[in-house]
Design an enzyme around this catalytic site. Sequence first.
Site, PDB file in Angstrom:
ATOM      1  N   CYS A 126      31.079  52.311   0.667  1.00  0.00           N
ATOM      2  CA  CYS A 126      31.662  53.233   0.495  1.00  0.00           C
ATOM      3  C   CYS A 126      30.402  54.009  -1.176  1.00  0.00           C
ATOM      4  CB  CYS A 126      32.624  53.890   0.353  1.00  0.00           C
ATOM      5  SG  CYS A 126      33.293  55.758   0.744  1.00  0.00           S
ATOM      6  N   HIS A 147      20.050  43.325  -5.972  1.00  0.00           N
ATOM      7  CA  HIS A 147      19.211  44.394  -4.931  1.00  0.00           C
ATOM      8  C   HIS A 147      20.332  44.342  -3.371  1.00  0.00           C
ATOM      9  CE1 HIS A 147      14.861  43.805  -6.389  1.00  0.00           C
ATOM     10  NE2 HIS A 147      15.563  44.615  -7.501  1.00  0.00           N
TER      11      HIS A 147
HETATM   12  N1  APR Z   1       7.087  29.255  -1.096  1.00  0.00           N
HETATM   13  C1  APR Z   1       7.220  29.852  -2.727  1.00  0.00           C
HETATM   14  N2  APR Z   1       6.698  31.190  -2.375  1.00  0.00           N
HETATM   15  C2  APR Z   1       6.691  31.627  -1.271  1.00  0.00           C
HETATM   16  C3  APR Z   1       6.339  31.124   0.102  1.00  0.00           C
HETATM   17  C4  APR Z   1       7.299  30.024   0.233  1.00  0.00           C
HETATM   18  N3  APR Z   1       6.891  29.576   0.841  1.00  0.00           N
HETATM   19  N4  APR Z   1       6.625  31.924   1.025  1.00  0.00           N
HETATM   20  C5  APR Z   1       6.012  33.345  -0.010  1.00  0.00           C
HETATM   21  N5  APR Z   1       5.853  32.613  -0.910  1.00  0.00           N
HETATM   22  C6  APR Z   1       5.955  33.564  -1.925  1.00  0.00           C
HETATM   23  C7  APR Z   1       4.555  34.535  -1.783  1.00  0.00           C
HETATM   24  O1  APR Z   1       3.098  34.237  -2.065  1.00  0.00           O
HETATM   25  C8  APR Z   1       5.156  36.434  -2.992  1.00  0.00           C
HETATM   26  O2  APR Z   1       3.700  36.514  -3.853  1.00  0.00           O
HETATM   27  O3  APR Z   1       6.684  34.744  -2.552  1.00  0.00           O
HETATM   28  C9  APR Z   1       6.473  36.390  -3.462  1.00  0.00           C
HETATM   29  C10 APR Z   1       7.037  36.806  -1.685  1.00  0.00           C
HETATM   30  O4  APR Z   1       6.834  38.469  -2.506  1.00  0.00           O
HETATM   31  P1  APR Z   1       7.443  39.831  -1.656  1.00  0.00           P
HETATM   32  O5  APR Z   1       7.409  39.809  -0.151  1.00  0.00           O
HETATM   33  O6  APR Z   1       6.525  40.644  -1.956  1.00  0.00           O
HETATM   34  O7  APR Z   1       9.326  39.367  -2.249  1.00  0.00           O
HETATM   35  P2  APR Z   1      10.338  39.643  -3.842  1.00  0.00           P
HETATM   36  O8  APR Z   1       8.972  39.375  -4.638  1.00  0.00           O
HETATM   37  O9  APR Z   1      11.427  39.453  -3.169  1.00  0.00           O
HETATM   38  O10 APR Z   1      10.143  42.081  -3.210  1.00  0.00           O
HETATM   39  C11 APR Z   1      10.682  41.968  -4.429  1.00  0.00           C
HETATM   40  O11 APR Z   1      10.417  43.731  -3.255  1.00  0.00           O
HETATM   41  O12 APR Z   1      10.425  45.328  -1.676  1.00  0.00           O
HETATM   42  C12 APR Z   1      11.000  44.890  -2.934  1.00  0.00           C
HETATM   43  O13 APR Z   1      13.592  44.680  -3.323  1.00  0.00           O
HETATM   44  C13 APR Z   1      12.497  44.232  -2.433  1.00  0.00           C
HETATM   45  O14 APR Z   1      13.684  42.532  -3.068  1.00  0.00           O
HETATM   46  C14 APR Z   1      12.253  42.537  -3.168  1.00  0.00           C
HETATM   47  C15 APR Z   1      11.276  43.391  -3.999  1.00  0.00           C
END
Ligand code: APR
Length: 234
Positions: free
Chosen positions: A117, A109
């Site tokens: 650019c 990402h």
């Molecule tokens: N240890 C393990 N897991 C964790 C912890 C922790 N300390 N804290 C939070 N989590 C988990 C949450 O339970 C959740 O399932 O991490 C996950 C985070 O989810 P999101 O916030 O949705 O992030 P992500 O899955 O990386 O999002 C994917 O969405 O918005 C787009 O481009 C953005 O790369 C991102 C993509």
Amino acid sequence: MRELRNIVVLTGAGISAESGVATFRGPGGLWEGHRVEDVCTPEALARDPETVHRFYDERRAGLATVEPNAAHHALARLDAEWRGELLIVTQNVDDLHERAGAKRLLHMHGELRSALCANCGGRRHWQGALAPGRDCDACGEAMLRPDIVFFGEIPYHMERIEHALADADLFVSIGTSGAVYPAAGFVQSARRHGADTLELNLEPSGGSIFFAESRMGPAGVLVPEWVEEVLGRP
Ligand code: APR
């Protein structure tokens, strides 16, 4: 048990949460305080570049205040000691995997520490604020933008990722909600090619049902334990 040689690891915002980096969903998540359509689409950048740059400038500046945690360090140890194939694919745009020492790493990402650019596609390492209209030193046009894959854009390195998933003996997903494709589909692709699958997450995710095994808990505890287990296998 299938011989374990090729491992693909996918990380999401959850692996950086214990470093103090905001996740996207859940309490205090970035998408609680901002609308995706205001800060993470090509249309938003065209309509209101100041708001988009400010959102990423703030997150880029925040990198100076956080450190890799035990999970990042454990994956860097795996990278250094694993004799088979390893690919760490991160959805994160922070630089914590690199700062922990990971080498076999792809950012699907994009990265906060990079400017792209929009005119010539040139990239350069970027530290400070990326105000609208900064000139590209390759083509001279004022078209520099955050090197971030916005919603609606094509994630980076997909061909390489798909090849790695096709050859994987084990696919491990760490700290992701399984809310966004194509990353959310990697577990099914790995399974189709016969890989074993493991999820390490704080809570059940949108993809938990597809994993052969899910372990719930903080990445800072689960990832070092898992790396110890894998490196200790006969
Ligand atoms: N240890 C393990 N897991 C964790 C912890 C922790 N300390 N804290 C939070 N989590 C988990 C949450 O339970 C959740 O399932 O991490 C996950 C985070 O989810 P999101 O916030 O949705 O992030 P992500 O899955 O990386 O999002 C994917 O969405 O918005 C787009 O481009 C953005 O790369 C991102 C993509």
